[in-house]
Design an enzyme around this catalytic site. Structure first.
Site, PDB file in Angstrom:
ATOM      1  N   SER A 109      32.991 -14.968  20.049  1.00 40.61           N
ATOM      2  CA  SER A 109      32.110 -14.910  18.885  1.00 40.61           C
ATOM      3  C   SER A 109      32.794 -15.592  17.695  1.00 40.61           C
ATOM      4  O   SER A 109      33.162 -16.756  17.788  1.00 40.61           O
ATOM      5  CB  SER A 109      31.712 -13.450  18.614  1.00 40.61           C
ATOM      6  OG  SER A 109      30.589 -13.376  17.775  1.00 40.61           O
ATOM      7  N   ASP A 249      21.987 -14.023  25.099  1.00 46.28           N
ATOM      8  CA  ASP A 249      22.993 -13.969  24.039  1.00 46.28           C
ATOM      9  C   ASP A 249      22.384 -14.260  22.674  1.00 46.28           C
ATOM     10  O   ASP A 249      21.506 -15.119  22.537  1.00 46.28           O
ATOM     11  CB  ASP A 249      24.051 -15.039  24.340  1.00 46.28           C
ATOM     12  CG  ASP A 249      25.417 -14.739  23.766  1.00 46.28           C
ATOM     13  OD1 ASP A 249      25.486 -14.102  22.711  1.00 46.28           O
ATOM     14  OD2 ASP A 249      26.408 -15.158  24.384  1.00 46.28           O
ATOM     15  N   HIS A 276      25.726 -10.881  24.807  1.00 43.00           N
ATOM     16  CA  HIS A 276      26.869 -11.366  24.026  1.00 43.00           C
ATOM     17  C   HIS A 276      28.231 -10.999  24.628  1.00 43.00           C
ATOM     18  O   HIS A 276      29.263 -11.454  24.127  1.00 43.00           O
ATOM     19  CB  HIS A 276      26.767 -10.792  22.607  1.00 43.00           C
ATOM     20  CG  HIS A 276      27.542 -11.535  21.569  1.00 43.00           C
ATOM     21  ND1 HIS A 276      27.456 -12.897  21.389  1.00 43.00           N
ATOM     22  CD2 HIS A 276      28.436 -11.090  20.629  1.00 43.00           C
ATOM     23  CE1 HIS A 276      28.249 -13.272  20.390  1.00 43.00           C
ATOM     24  NE2 HIS A 276      28.850 -12.194  19.923  1.00 43.00           N
TER      25      HIS A 276
END
Length: 300
Positions: A109, A249, A276
């Site tokens: 991320s 995601d 995610h």
């Protein structure tokens, strides 16, 4: 045999960076350094990556400054928290552990953008790069968030926007509405794994960094990162790069594609049953994918 684990803190100016090493660090072994998301989260939700130490690759987890086991600085102003600060912290940790000449980075991320920026400077010891569930820029991310929010059940986005406009994003109603989004696009497991919940608790207990750089939620980015990205430097990354994302995601294909299009040696692995956190949602395939990649770039 389970690899040994050691913990410590690295001095970083007047602060401390907490770290954990699974396996034995040595010049002959390429270390896998795990860079968590947020910004302002902790390593906890990525703890399962320590499994790669069983195959001979030592694994380094750390908590970025401002949360977890590292120094907390709740009184620092928003302008203190910069991308450069966290790049410097990463460089400092690599030197402290003596692995700056032989390492692979895994960034998840926000951590994916951070490791991409690090890699674009062409550090001599970097052997490989794994960018997981990351957008190439926050403007791309915000465009994707608008699309995903529009597809939420009726009334959810209206609730979110009402609180965002009123500045009441700390209300229970706002948190309940964010959970609808998170269950679709952050983690589709029910219940959420304990390690994942642990990072959320840490962030909730000290949201200083997250609020300053990101904002009150994953999809309402109003902090200092809102206009930032790494698309301008991706062509400078000179190591083999594995890009990972989930079909559901919040890091949608449009946000991820620049990594694949602009990094000269990049391969994209899409996890069909994940959002995610593919390392939690499809752990077997994740371990196989990353393990195979490490065999091509790491010395063990």
């Amino acid at each position: 045999m389970t690899a040994p684990t050691t913990k410590g803190t690295a001095p970083f100016g007047e602060f401390r960076t907490w770290y954990r090493v699974t396996g034995e660090l040595s010049p002959q072994r390429t270390a896998l350094v795990v860079v968590h998301g947020g910004p302002g989260s902790t390593h906890d939700y990525l703890t399962s990556l320590s499994v790669f130490a069983d195959g001979g690759t030592p694994v380094v987890h750390y908590d970025q400054l401002g949360n977890g086991g590292s120094t907390h600085l709740p009184g620092r102003p928003a302008e203190f928290w910069t991308v450069q600060l966290f790049l410097d912290e990463l460089d400092n940790l690599l030197r402290h552990l003596g692995i700056a000449d032989n390492y692979v980075l895994f960034g998840h991320s926000w951590g994916g953008l951070l490791v991409a920026k690090h890699a674009a400077a062409a550090p001599a010891g970097l052997k490989g790069l794994i960018i997981a569930d990351a957008p190439a820029s926050y403007p791309l991310w915000l465009d994707a968030m608008a699309e995903l929010r529009a597809a939420l059940p009726a009334g959810v986005d209206d609730t979110l926007r009402r609180h965002e406009a009123a500045g009441t994003t700390d209300s229970d109603e706002y948190h309940a509405a964010t959970k609808v989004f998170y269950d679709r696009h952050l983690c589709r497991l029910d219940p959420w794994p304990r390690d994942y919940q642990a990072s959320f608790y840490e962030l909730y207990n000290d949201p200083t960094v997250y609020l300053a750089m990101n904002g009150p939620s994953e999809f309402h980015v109003i902090g200092s990162l809102k206009d930032w990205g790494v698309t301008d430097c991706l062509a400078d990354i000179a190591v083999p790069t594995l890009v990972i994302s989930g079909r559901h995601d919040e890091a949608t294909p449009a946000t991820v594609r620049p990594f694949v299009d602009l990094i000269p040696d990049a391969r994209w692995e899409l996890f069909d049953d994940s959002s995610h956190v593919p390392h939690l949602e499809e752990p077997d395939r994740f371990r196989q994918t990353v393990g195979d990649y490490l065999k091509t770039v790491a010395q063990v």
